[in-house]
Design an enzyme around this catalytic site. Structure first.
Site, PDB file in Angstrom:
ATOM      1  CE  LYS A 162      33.406  -7.416  45.434  1.00  0.00           C
ATOM      2  NZ  LYS A 162      34.319  -7.343  44.214  1.00  0.00           N
ATOM      3  CG  ASP A 163      24.131 -11.027  43.868  1.00  0.00           C
ATOM      4  OD1 ASP A 163      25.394 -11.104  44.670  1.00  0.00           O
ATOM      5  OD2 ASP A 163      23.022 -10.438  44.444  1.00  0.00           O
TER       6      ASP A 163
END
Length: 359
Positions: free
Chosen positions: A62-63
């Protein structure tokens, strides 16, 4: 095709493979290793690989989405210096956003279901996020965490709701970075990609890139946990079943087709439903056989890759995403009490129960 403007903007999210210094947290996002899963590959006769997204600086896949949606809001002028980023998230996107906000100088407000792991909530607060736990209710309920995030941003000066589920800058981040990385790492020898989806960003972005680069040769499959309607939607050709039950996995599964998922759903080659018992067993098998300490969503993806490899046959190359590590879930996944409460004691193979060391 994604809009040309979005494509040009997202080029900045893709960086070449390098061992040179990078510019801060955001410069370190991406270019994760591709891990050959030896045991499962040998068992199927296929080559099974997992993209090590747990090696992103914030610890998860999700970065990439976090950086993508923030960069898009900066580029179109909605997010100004000193502004506030607001998101509804089950955890990892919030963690990525909290990191990006610290690096970029923004305030971060996170609305999340009150069912998420204590490790995730604590980490968000340690990163300086304003965390607001709300009831875990369906999307069509006004109290849903996404709607509360949207409404908070609307009434807060200088705030931007990044809308991870329906903001296609999410998928575009993966189209511009994750997909090209995977393709380059395998020299274009990709027969299939399979992954679970929550927002749809990873599956859509990687899937569209692989479809385009391979001239349609690469297959793209969706993996789905219990409690989600997406498996039934894909295999039925578009009928949304009633959502029921739940899953031990966090952040994946969905009760609707998001705007991100809509960019790939019509081109999917199939879907696999993965039971929680299989995902949990794979958490332990990956730890024991591969030395990989991964969360349940990563394990679900590996189960799906294994089953897809069996379907496609020996000699094929099947890829997936290892979303995050088990560190954020260890108080549950390796707890004897939790396993018993969930009725999953027998899902863990007898010779692997030694890893359930927590009471």
């Amino acid at each position: 095709m994604f809009a040309v403007r979005a494509h040009v903007r997202a080029r900045a999210l893709a960086r070449s493979f390098t061992s040179q210094p990078v510019d801060g947290f955001t410069g370190a996002v991406g270019n994760t290793p591709l891990i050959y899963l030896k045991t499962l590959s040998e068992r199927t006769g296929a080559k099974i690989y997992g993209k090590a997204e747990f090696q992103n600086p914030g610890g998860s896949v999700k970065d990439r989405a976090a950086l993508g949606v923030v960069a898009a809001a900066e580029a179109d002028g909605r997010l100004q210096p000193g502004g506030t980023v607001v998101e509804g998230t089950a955890g990892n996107t919030g963690i990525g956003l909290a990191h990006v906000c610290r690096a970029r100088g923004y305030r971060c407000v996170i609305f999340m279901p009150d069912t998420q792991s204590r490790e995730k909530v604590d980490l968000l607060r340690m990163l300086g996020a304003d965390v607001r736990a709300v009831p875990a209710v369906p999307y069509d309920d006004a109290r849903n965490y996404n709607h509360q995030a949207r409404d908070y941003a609307a009434r807060t000066p200088g705030a931007v709701w990044t809308d991870q589920f329906d903001n296609v800058a999410n998928a575009q981040a993966h189209y511009a970075s994750t997909g090209p990385e995977l393709w380059a790492q395998l020299g274009g020898e990709v027969d299939a990609f399979v992954a679970a989806t929550g927002t749809g960003g990873t599956l859509a972005g990687v899937g569209r890139y692989l479809k385009e680069r391979s001239d349609g040769r690469a297959q793209v499959w969706l993996a789905d946990p219990p409690g989600s309607v997406l498996h039934s939607y894909v295999v039925s050709g578009g009928a949304l079943a009633e959502r029921s039950g739940g899953s031990i996995t966090e952040g994946i599964g969905q009760g609707r087709v998001t705007a991100n998922l809509a960019t790939i759903v019509g081109a999917l080659d199939g879907a696999l439903h993965i039971a929680d018992a299989k995902s949990l067993a794979m958490v332990y098998e990956l730890l024991d056989g591969e030395g990989l300490y991964l969360g349940a969503s990563s394990a679900l993806n590996v189960v799906a890759a294994y089953e897809l490899a069996q379907k496609l046959g020996p000699g094929k190359t099947v890829t997936t995403v290892l979303c995050d590590g088990a560190y954020r879930y260890q108080s549950r996944l390796f707890s004897k009490t939790w396993l018993k409460e969930k009725g999953l004691e027998d899902a863990v193979p007898a010779h692997l129960k030694k890893y359930a060391v927590l009471d």
